[in-house]
Design an enzyme around this catalytic site. Sequence first.
Site, PDB file in Angstrom:
ATOM      1  N   GLU A  17      80.252 -36.548 -57.119  1.00 63.96           N
ATOM      2  CA  GLU A  17      80.117 -35.469 -58.109  1.00 63.96           C
ATOM      3  C   GLU A  17      81.290 -35.443 -59.081  1.00 63.96           C
ATOM      4  O   GLU A  17      81.153 -35.001 -60.223  1.00 63.96           O
ATOM      5  CB  GLU A  17      79.964 -34.112 -57.419  1.00 63.96           C
ATOM      6  CG  GLU A  17      78.625 -33.924 -56.717  1.00 63.96           C
ATOM      7  CD  GLU A  17      78.634 -34.439 -55.282  1.00 63.96           C
ATOM      8  OE1 GLU A  17      79.619 -35.103 -54.888  1.00 63.96           O
ATOM      9  OE2 GLU A  17      77.650 -34.188 -54.564  1.00 63.96           O
ATOM     10  N   PHE A  22      75.260 -23.108 -44.136  1.00 66.09           N
ATOM     11  CA  PHE A  22      75.471 -24.540 -44.316  1.00 66.09           C
ATOM     12  C   PHE A  22      75.650 -24.856 -45.799  1.00 66.09           C
ATOM     13  O   PHE A  22      74.860 -24.443 -46.634  1.00 66.09           O
ATOM     14  CB  PHE A  22      74.274 -25.312 -43.746  1.00 66.09           C
ATOM     15  CG  PHE A  22      74.398 -26.801 -43.952  1.00 66.09           C
ATOM     16  CD1 PHE A  22      75.407 -27.526 -43.333  1.00 66.09           C
ATOM     17  CD2 PHE A  22      73.515 -27.478 -44.789  1.00 66.09           C
ATOM     18  CE1 PHE A  22      75.532 -28.885 -43.536  1.00 66.09           C
ATOM     19  CE2 PHE A  22      73.633 -28.845 -44.986  1.00 66.09           C
ATOM     20  CZ  PHE A  22      74.646 -29.557 -44.361  1.00 66.09           C
ATOM     21  N   GLN A  23      76.695 -25.578 -46.106  1.00 64.85           N
ATOM     22  CA  GLN A  23      77.037 -25.977 -47.479  1.00 64.85           C
ATOM     23  C   GLN A  23      77.223 -24.782 -48.413  1.00 64.85           C
ATOM     24  O   GLN A  23      76.884 -24.845 -49.586  1.00 64.85           O
ATOM     25  CB  GLN A  23      76.020 -26.972 -48.051  1.00 64.85           C
ATOM     26  CG  GLN A  23      76.062 -28.313 -47.302  1.00 64.85           C
ATOM     27  CD  GLN A  23      75.346 -29.444 -48.015  1.00 64.85           C
ATOM     28  OE1 GLN A  23      74.351 -29.213 -48.694  1.00 64.85           O
ATOM     29  NE2 GLN A  23      75.853 -30.653 -47.857  1.00 64.85           N
ATOM     30  N   LYS A  57      69.318 -20.909 -54.366  1.00 67.09           N
ATOM     31  CA  LYS A  57      68.090 -21.660 -54.111  1.00 67.09           C
ATOM     32  C   LYS A  57      66.860 -20.761 -54.270  1.00 67.09           C
ATOM     33  O   LYS A  57      65.844 -21.189 -54.814  1.00 67.09           O
ATOM     34  CB  LYS A  57      68.148 -22.250 -52.707  1.00 67.09           C
ATOM     35  CG  LYS A  57      67.079 -23.296 -52.457  1.00 67.09           C
ATOM     36  CD  LYS A  57      67.318 -24.019 -51.141  1.00 67.09           C
ATOM     37  CE  LYS A  57      66.300 -25.132 -50.947  1.00 67.09           C
ATOM     38  NZ  LYS A  57      66.536 -25.862 -49.690  1.00 67.09           N
ATOM     39  N   MET A  92     103.378 -45.722 -63.309  1.00 66.21           N
ATOM     40  CA  MET A  92     104.193 -44.663 -63.897  1.00 66.21           C
ATOM     41  C   MET A  92     105.080 -44.026 -62.840  1.00 66.21           C
ATOM     42  O   MET A  92     106.247 -43.708 -63.108  1.00 66.21           O
ATOM     43  CB  MET A  92     103.294 -43.608 -64.559  1.00 66.21           C
ATOM     44  CG  MET A  92     104.055 -42.598 -65.384  1.00 66.21           C
ATOM     45  SD  MET A  92     105.022 -43.365 -66.715  1.00 66.21           S
ATOM     46  CE  MET A  92     103.902 -43.204 -68.110  1.00 66.21           C
TER      47      MET A  92
END
Lengths: 180, 590
Positions: free
Chosen positions: B62, B124-125, B174, B486
């Site tokens: 993502e 969940f999630q 949802k 760097m």
Amino acid sequence: MTETVKRTFAVFVEDKPGVLNRVASLFRRRSFNIDSLNVGATHEAGVSRMTIVCEANEDKAKRIEANLYKMVNVLWVDDITHKQSINRVLALIKVNCNREQRDEILKICDVFRARAIDMSPDRVTIEITGPQDKVEGLVSVLRPFGILELVQTGTVAMTRGVEQHDLAHPTVPASRTSAA
Amino acid sequence: MTPPNPKLKNRLGESLSGSHIIWEALVREGVEVCFGYPGGAIMPAYDAMIEYPIHHVLTRHEQGASHMADGYARASGQVGVCIATSGPGATNLVTGIATAMLDSIPMVCITGQVPSPLIGSDAFQETDITGCTIPVTKHNYLVTKPEQIAPTIREAFYIARSGRPGPVVVDITKDAQQQSCVFEWNDDEIVLPGYRPDYAPLAEQLEDAVDLIKHAKRPIIFSGHGIIKAQATEALTKFVEKTNIPVACTLLGLGGFPASHPRNLGMMGMHGETWVNKAIQDADLIIAVGMRFDDRVTGNLKTYAQNAKKIHIELDPAEINKNVHADVPIVGDAREVLEELLPQVDKCDRPEWLAYIDESKGDSAVRDIKNLPDLGKLYAAHVIHDLYRFTDGKALVVTDVGQHQMWEAQYYKHDYPRKLITSGGLGTMGFALPAGIGAKFAEPGESVWVICGDGGFQMTQAELSTCAQEGIKVNVAIINNGFLGMVRQWQEFFFGGRYVATPLLSPDFVKIAEAHALTGIRVEKRSEVEAAVRKAEATKGTVVIDFRVEQEDAVYPMVPAGATLGDMIERPHKPGNQEHNPIFETGEDE
């Protein structure tokens, strides 16, 4: 660089979920330390009013104002620090108080225009409203008796004049109109 | 007003699921491509997507989706869109969202959320992604009802693209996706009582600015990202040509004013040109346009440009007096302000000031690695300078973060806006490849060159697989020095040369490319650079070039963090001072 003083902001916000979180998050993120924050409904539906007290110099105050204005849910910000205004906190103070001390404590309450609102044989609960320094004065006088519990609100503040808070046509941040 | 989309069936007034309404709204906002990754809480939306004229790019992470949306937005100037599921899907977007926030990139991120009855139950999630993203978004929303979806998405696009742009997260439960309601689309102007995206400059502030400009003997203009955002290149050029005030660019401002313009001095700041930083310290007036005086630009604020009055032209009032005191703040759109100032300022030649700056370039050219012999070695700066030459300066370059990013800024000269995409504010390693993919989707006709280090490339190299699956072409130039370069440079300069956790073992990048059925090329000599660049340009699919450059080269000049802007570490060049000069070291080795 102007000196750092306690500043009071009246902030009108949309009454939407999470607005308090957003405002608090802004102060935390920008390291603007909040002394007190009070939020409640106004006479207009859907508009809440916050009174935020924090320490800042003139520059920082303008940045606080500008950053508040950046928030989508903030309608109006008024830095009333230097305006004629009424500032009040409310405190409840529960103090040790036996029969012999009662008269003295009630006299103290009279002097501070505070009220005893609950009493039992060995303690008294006092309510006071007023500016922060008046409340602190009462607390310091009561301390020798033994304070059992103390709770106070943050400051709520209102200017003395009639402010035209036209929420449909908000003002612009002060940083826009003057070089600090 | 949203133009009617001929590909869209008219379903206004019909009962549609929230999922369908998401895409109805996105298509009406002009979205053609979105970048994302499906998962439980966003599955209803994905299921409805197939009915709409939207190309979905499946990323490998993502974070890649949010960087692609960002790259898309930077290349096109349009709002980039990414989509992810709840919980880990949403939190994986956050680095990309923060990157977009610090660089003011318009982006809308759609995330799924657990069904509203489960919110707060540690389902969940479940992650409180609106809570998580308050500090790194311009605004965000939690949507729990299908009726809210269309107006919220409309508002999100409006907020993302208007004023100072930024990312907006729309978190949709949802159940809101699954339930139906009558679909309505309100095309009226959006009114948000607390939102003020556009400020017009005030007349008295313009007058004050004109007065300062009139009396300035050593003025300098700062051209920032705001010039590009406001499409103010032409207005700035006219202003410069009338006033003859030299221009210094910020990193994100590169390309906003043509690099080849005689008044363009180059980049300012930590790795800016010596004469630019010197001119800033010597200036008596700074006209800063669309920039925010980042600490990488100013160095020590106490000693920064002490002799200069400052005119700060900036769209965001909260930037005024944040880091640097503005004598004249002008809050407004960069183009509008410059156009209003133009007729009011005097024509001026200022030969003395321009000659003074020219003189202060001094021996810089001698120290410039571009002009030094390579002695058979491959230097990153040479690679990038060659890349600039062999692409005729016309590539759309997307860089990662680190040494190569600074060398790109120094040696790839950009004459046009939106031709350099780089994570300036957040400095997000792993940005380049996904942002390059996003840029290519926005501008398929452009030759996109992703320049990254061996470290940054490995952070998001899985997106090569996205290139392969999408059949999209970007050219990837890995400036491979075997170090986190760097950080290694800072260790060399400021940490006693102790290379802690910076030596980096990499896989064979040519084989990595080939494992994706893409083309890999290894370049170890400067003489091979041109052929590699030309082959990459001529190859149909994505090409990865592994440039094995000198390992311990450093970016010069450099203002150490927190030092005075004028105090620069320059590339050593005198014969008696060779110990820190990799060119002479490697030369002697031969």
